[in-house]
Write an enzyme that holds these catalytic residues in place. Structure first.
Site, mmCIF file in Angstrom:
data_model
loop_
_atom_site.group_PDB
_atom_site.id
_atom_site.type_symbol
_atom_site.label_atom_id
_atom_site.label_comp_id
_atom_site.label_asym_id
_atom_site.label_seq_id
_atom_site.Cartn_x
_atom_site.Cartn_y
_atom_site.Cartn_z
ATOM 1 N N TYR A 152 0.963 -1.183 0.061
ATOM 2 C CA TYR A 152 -0.126 -0.261 0.184
ATOM 3 C C TYR A 152 0.991 1.343 0.050
ATOM 4 O O TYR A 152 0.571 2.347 -0.842
ATOM 5 C CB TYR A 152 -0.914 0.069 1.224
ATOM 6 C CG TYR A 152 -1.922 0.936 1.037
ATOM 7 C CD1 TYR A 152 -2.975 0.990 0.451
ATOM 8 C CD2 TYR A 152 -1.969 2.008 2.145
ATOM 9 C CE1 TYR A 152 -4.100 2.063 0.527
ATOM 10 C CE2 TYR A 152 -2.980 3.153 2.248
ATOM 11 C CZ TYR A 152 -4.069 2.967 1.493
ATOM 12 O OH TYR A 152 -4.950 3.874 1.442
ATOM 13 N N LYS A 156 1.113 4.203 -3.024
ATOM 14 C CA LYS A 156 0.605 5.375 -2.556
ATOM 15 C C LYS A 156 1.843 6.467 -3.067
ATOM 16 O O LYS A 156 1.539 7.529 -3.391
ATOM 17 C CB LYS A 156 0.053 5.665 -1.144
ATOM 18 C CG LYS A 156 -1.121 4.957 -0.785
ATOM 19 C CD LYS A 156 -2.380 5.614 -1.973
ATOM 20 C CE LYS A 156 -3.738 4.931 -1.491
ATOM 21 N NZ LYS A 156 -4.656 5.318 -2.514
#
Length: 251
Positions: A152, A156
């Site tokens: 993640y 991002k």
């Protein structure tokens, strides 16, 4: 000056995406509610229309190029050229490095990062034709690193690099590209994280709030308001920026 009133918001059947869709509707913008869960998207679009807005629902897998192209074409057919794109669709599959499977790595990168690339490429083609556009990507404070979120965080951080690069490439077309990076926000996703740790939602939020200078967790509306600003004429000279909405500074 805004030349159209059509926005595409991905992952907007619920949570932050739904709040963004609602906020844009209140700014008199037509909203295409895009989500992998087509039925949930239809329910959200119906609620927006009942509230007096103009919305449509389109099912999409943002990680699939053909699905993205078909979804964008459908939006254009129904509402006309979109001038606003909010890349909010996301997924998490948290685990520590040695327990993180390649499949879970790929899924999170594909939905968050590849999806942002594919959607922006497809919608920006239409923005270029009208010489106006606003792209707002949803990143996360996890981009600076977070234990158990290698996939993640990488996705991002990639979104933030993509945001800055596309601001350079699309600026000459009068298209701004920015990102909003939320901190802890009370959504179904963070509720799921609470369950994984064996805590109640209230306990999990209280623990998070204790580390935030403003001593509260964020709400979807907090993010939606910043997205609405970046999508407006008031932000016409803002591009390539990462705005943290986290209740305090992010290191």
């Amino acid at each position: 000056m805004r030349v159209n009133r059509v926005a595409v918001v991905t992952g907007s059947a619920r949570g932050i995406g739904a709040a963004v869709a609602d906020r844009l509707i209140r700014d008199d913008i037509d909203v295409a509610v895009l989500d992998l869960d087509a039925e949930a998207a239809r329910r959200t679009a119906a609620a927006l229309e009942q509230a007096g807005g103009r919305a449509t629902a389109v099912g999409v897998d943002v990680s699939d190029a053909d699905s993205v192209r078909a979804a964008v074409d459908e939006v254009v057919d129904r509402f006309g050229t979109p001038g606003i794109l909010v890349n909010n669709a996301g997924a998490t599959r948290d685990n520590l490095l040695f327990y993180l499977s390649p499949a879970d790595w790929d899924l999170v990168i594909d939905v968050n990062l590849r999806g942002t690339f594919l959607m922006t490429r497809a919608v920006a083609e239409h923005m270029a034709k009208i010489g106006w556009g606003r792209v707002v990507n949803v990143s996360s404070i996890a981009a600076v690193g977070n234990v158990g979120q290698a996939n993640y965080s990488a996705a991002k951080a990639g979104i933030e690099g993509l945001t800055k690069t596309l601001a350079l490439e699309l600026g000459p077309l009068n298209v701004t590209v920015n990102a909003v990076a939320p901190g802890y926000v009370a959504t179904e996703m963070t509720a799921a994280l609470a369950a994984q740790t064996g805590r109640t939602v209230e306990e999990h939020q209280a623990q998070a709030a204790a580390t935030i200078p403003l001593r509260r967790v964020g709400q979807p509306q907090d993010i939606a308001d910043v997205v609405a600003f970046l999508a407006s004429d008031h932000a016409s000279f803002v591009s390539g920026q990462i705005i943290h909405v986290a209740g305090g500074p992010v290191c």
